[in-house]
Design an enzyme around this catalytic site. Structure first.
Site, PDB file in Angstrom:
ATOM      1  N   ASP A 290       0.868  -1.172   0.000  1.00  0.00           N
ATOM      2  CA  ASP A 290       0.000   0.000   0.000  1.00  0.00           C
ATOM      3  C   ASP A 290       0.912   1.231   0.000  1.00  0.00           C
ATOM      4  O   ASP A 290       2.136   1.136   0.141  1.00  0.00           O
ATOM      5  CB  ASP A 290      -0.959  -0.031   1.205  1.00  0.00           C
ATOM      6  CG  ASP A 290      -2.182   0.859   0.969  1.00  0.00           C
ATOM      7  OD1 ASP A 290      -2.155   1.690   0.041  1.00  0.00           O
ATOM      8  OD2 ASP A 290      -3.165   0.740   1.734  1.00  0.00           O
TER       9      ASP A 290
HETATM   10  C1  NOJ Z   1      -4.148   3.826   0.131  1.00  0.00           C
HETATM   11  C2  NOJ Z   1      -5.296   2.926   0.456  1.00  0.00           C
HETATM   12  O1  NOJ Z   1      -5.092   2.293   1.706  1.00  0.00           O
HETATM   13  C3  NOJ Z   1      -5.555   1.854  -0.592  1.00  0.00           C
HETATM   14  O2  NOJ Z   1      -6.752   1.203  -0.298  1.00  0.00           O
HETATM   15  C4  NOJ Z   1      -5.606   2.467  -1.950  1.00  0.00           C
HETATM   16  O3  NOJ Z   1      -5.865   1.475  -2.920  1.00  0.00           O
HETATM   17  C5  NOJ Z   1      -4.266   3.156  -2.240  1.00  0.00           C
HETATM   18  N1  NOJ Z   1      -4.053   4.202  -1.265  1.00  0.00           N
HETATM   19  C6  NOJ Z   1      -4.201   3.737  -3.643  1.00  0.00           C
HETATM   20  O4  NOJ Z   1      -5.083   4.780  -3.789  1.00  0.00           O
END
Ligand code: NOJ
Length: 768
Positions: A290
């Site tokens: 992430d």
């Molecule tokens: C952070 C988030 O936790 C995740 O769910 C998301 O897909 C990514 N950012 C990309 O936007």
């Protein structure tokens, strides 16, 4: 009966540090297509420099940190493998052109985005989709989303989000499918298949990346990014199955969670990423961190510096890093110093190249783009939307919580007052993570009611209150964008106006709840009642004595005890998307009979959290008939949820017969059929969800008081009856015992069938 009696049937093992057991490696079969892919990738790897391999592991977002010129340079040097947050064909094509024209090996980029509940057409948030208990509708939402996203050139979505959560304080409950393992697992499989289609190389197949592996929904106190600490039984019984279901359905991607688990961050968790994911589940796709998670290993306190964080992540099995430059900066020297082997870099790079191969990008880097001349003249053209589909799915996601004296459905006549801070808010109706959805294309409740009544009824409108009067909360919501419009009149002036409007009307429809940003990433709440500004408005509306319909818009279960007392009717609409207003009007006026059921328990107050229907029994259970003092309950609050899991009303009524079992006993490999007859006892056609719950009465460890094992959604005409039969086999009776063996233990099982998790008819059988 306990496992000590040796009657246990062991049917599987999970390798956990607590119980390190030898696993028989079940070799995943390698198909000819995979052999071809492996040969292709092996050949390509031979041609790549270390820097080019490491470049493939980098995923970046176009934006202020990475302007287009900088990305062009990275592409030229082979320093980037994939891009996210770019969502138009011309923009995507420009970058793929740069790869083809400027880079040495011309390895195509892939393009990803958070297509979570829609792309251009926005469907209800995931919690709303789950409320439909309608797999065809959920599949439709994902199929349309995949179609629209791939028409815009995208290759991958960061979905589905399948984190089980029992804590509505967590803002991200809005993105998942609720508290139940069985329901979430079922939806996970359906969504993956719908996004990816039959063949992941297909023109309109969008590769999925199930998230957030693992256990993100169990952050302590519902505070985002917080710690997770969990027993192995709970982990594998309740929280892991949805990720596994997504992988079994073919998800080619896994996004790794930001949280730590029992002290080890998921991003540096070799056991999670290798032992479980690869060795036991045979996952062959890509693991992607992430946002910025490798950097965060330092703050988690498991890496001393960026170099150490990069080493840990790649050695633990991470394939691609999202939004940080650590891999590119540190991996080459880590390899040169011997701290990371070339084999480990090759393994990570192979993950990236494999998915690019599976996406068909080596055959055609422009697979989702088509020829330049075919780009849509207007990306946001109305003709590109799927409004009919969105309306159909949205109305199935609405849950009728209360309907005193049949206040609903409303008649399309007289004067209707539509009030509330969310009544005419396009942005909030779309909800959070609304991808490439366009605010102005969204139908609000006010607009939907207007469309429904035409000139048959008079509509009056007043905002009545701001979402919140708390400056700190509004500032938080508007931190990065102007998300919440604040009416600068005084609260009293706004309420007075709404009351005047209400007094002139025959019925008041108040649209209240949360702004979309209140139920989002990093939007945890310590209090889950309606903001005071809206409570004051509701009290003033109630005082007019007019019939009061509360339309709730929110991304989490709220504590609604007071509103339940005040309202004549309550309709939970979540954030219902582009066609939300029309769908809500369909239900308000009875053009559609609501059939949604809650996928999460609604607590009475925040102090009851965690509250979930499938809890374990306690030694001193609370029983309302005989409460006692020394029993498990809160003495200052009524026991149990306000609205239980699986609950939702209809404009018609249903009866459920006693449970009939095909046998009082079941052989180990046999089955038992459990049936009920459901009858529509009202005067309208309607759908309801017949739910099967099971309870293992005596086992070697305590088993949940009930757990969903199946359901069927049935449509019945007035007076019509239908027999619904569930076949129970050993899979439904299986659990992880104290030694983390998957077992089925003989003895008595209670069978419960009902239209929600509380009011059930009971039977029981004995497993021999
Ligand atoms: C952070 C988030 O936790 C995740 O769910 C998301 O897909 C990514 N950012 C990309 O936007």
């Amino acid at each position: 009966m306990t496992w000590l009696t040796s009657l246990t049937i062991a049917i599987g093992l999970v390798c956990h540090p607590v119980v390190a057991q030898a696993l028989t490696p079940a070799s995943a079969s390698i198909s000819p297509a995979h052999q071809q892919r492996d040969a292709f990738v092996t050949d390509l790897l031979k041609k790549m420099t270390l820097e080019e391999k490491v470049g493939q592991l980098r995923l970046i977002s176009v934006g202020t940190d990475n302007p287009k010129e900088a990305i062009r340079e990275m592409i030229r040097k082979g320093q980037v493998g994939a891009i996210f947050n770019t969502v138009t064909r011309p923009d995507i094509r420009a970058m793929q052109d740069q790869v083809m024209q400027l880079s040495r090996l011309k390895i195509p980029l892939f393009f990803a985005y958070d297509v979570v509940h829609g792309h251009r057409t926005i469907f209800p948030i995931a919690l709303g989709l789950a409320s439909s208990w309608d797999m065809a509708a959920i599949a439709k939402s994902a199929r349309v989303s995949a179609y629209e996203a791939t028409e815009d050139g995208l290759n991958m979505t960061w979905a589905p989000m399948v984190d089980i959560t029992r804590d509505p304080r967590w803002g991200r409950v809005s993105e998942g499918f609720g508290e139940d393992t069985w329901l979430t697992s079922k939806i996970a499989g359906v969504v993956v298949k719908a996004f990816q289609g039959d063949n992941v190389t297909g023109r309109h197949s969008l590769m999925t990346s199930v998230k957030h592996y693992a256990l993100y929904g169990a952050v302590e106190g519902g505070r985002d990014y917080n710690t997770v600490d969990m027993s192995p039984q709970r982990m594998f019984q309740d929280y892991m199955p949805p990720y596994k279901a997504a992988i079994d359905a073919g998800s080619s991607g896994v996004m790794v969670a930001l949280n730590s688990i029992n002290g080890t961050p998921a991003t540096s968790n070799r056991w999670l990423l290798k032992d479980i994911l690869r060795d036991q589940w045979h996952f062959q796709g890509i693991t992607i961190t992430d946002h910025g998670a490798i950097k965060e290993l330092i703050k988690h306190g498991v890496a001393s510096d960026p170099r150490d964080a990069s080493r840990l992540a790649v050695k633990s099995g991470i394939g691609m890093s999202m939004s940080d430059e650590y891999f590119v900066r540190y991996l080459p020297e880590l390899v040169k110093s011997g701290a990371v082997s070339m084999q480990e870099i090759d393994d990570a790079c192979r993950q990236v190249l494999n998915v690019k191969y599976d996406m068909g990008l080596f055959d055609d880097p422009y697979r989702h783009l088509g020829p330049a001349g075919s780009d849509p003249a207007d990306t946001n053209a109305e003709s590109r939307l799927h409004r009919l589909e969105a309306r159909d799915v949205a109305r199935k996601s609405l849950v009728l919580l209360k309907n005193r004296l049949q206040t609903l459905p409303l008649k399309k006549q007289g004067t209707i007052a539509v009030v509330g801070p969310l009544a005419d808010s396009q942005r909030d109706t779309m909800g959070s993570w609304s991808a490439a959805g366009v605010v102005k294309q969204t139908i609000t409740v006010y607009q939907g009611i207007k469309n429904a009544v035409g000139d048959k009824a008079t509509l009056l409108y007043a905002k009545g209150a701001n979402v919140s009067n708390h400056k700190g909360i509004i500032d938080f919501l508007n931190l990065y964008e102007d998300a919440v419009q604040v009416d600068t009149r005084s609260p009293q002036v706004m309420i007075d106006e709404a009351v005047q409007v209400a007094k002139k009307a025959d019925v008041v429809v108040a649209v209240v709840g949360e702004a979309a940003g209140m139920a989002h990433e990093a939007s945890s709440r310590s209090n889950i009642v309606l903001p005071q500004s809206q409570r004051d408005l509701i009290a003033a509306l109630k005082a007019t004595g007019k019939p009061l319909v509360l339309v709730l818009m929110n991304g989490r279960p709220l504590a609604l005890v007071r509103e339940d007392q005040q309202a004549d009717a309550l309709l939970e609409t979540w954030f219902s998307g582009t066609e939300g207003g029309n769908a809500i009007a369909d239900v308000l006026f009875g053009d559609y009979n609501p059939s949604g059921k809650l996928p999460m328990s609604f607590p009475r107050s925040v102090g009851q959290i965690p509250i979930y229907y499938n809890h374990l029994p306690s030694g001193r259970p609370y029983t309302p008939e005989n409460p006692g003092k020394y029993t498990s309950h809160y003495y200052d609050e009524a026991n149990g949820p306000l609205y239980p899991f699986g609950y939702g009303l209809s404009y018609t009524t249903f009866s459920v017969s006693d449970v009939r079992l095909s046998s009082q006993t079941m052989k180990r490999n046999g089955t038992v059929d459990a049936s009920v007859t459901v009858k529509n006892t009202g005067s309208r056609a309607g759908e309801t969800v017949v739910q099967l719950y099971l309870h293992d009465v005596v086992a070697s460890i305590s088993r949940p008081v009930k757990a969903l094992q199946s359901f069927e959604k049935v449509m019945l005409q007035p007076g019509e009856s239908r027999t619904v039969t569930f076949t129970i086999d050993k899979d439904a009776l299986t659990f992880y015992n104290a030694r983390m063996q998957q077992v089925v233990e003989p003895g008595q099982f209670d069978v419960m069938i009902g239209l929600d998790s509380q009011r059930v008819k009971r039977g029981s059988f004995t497993l021999l």
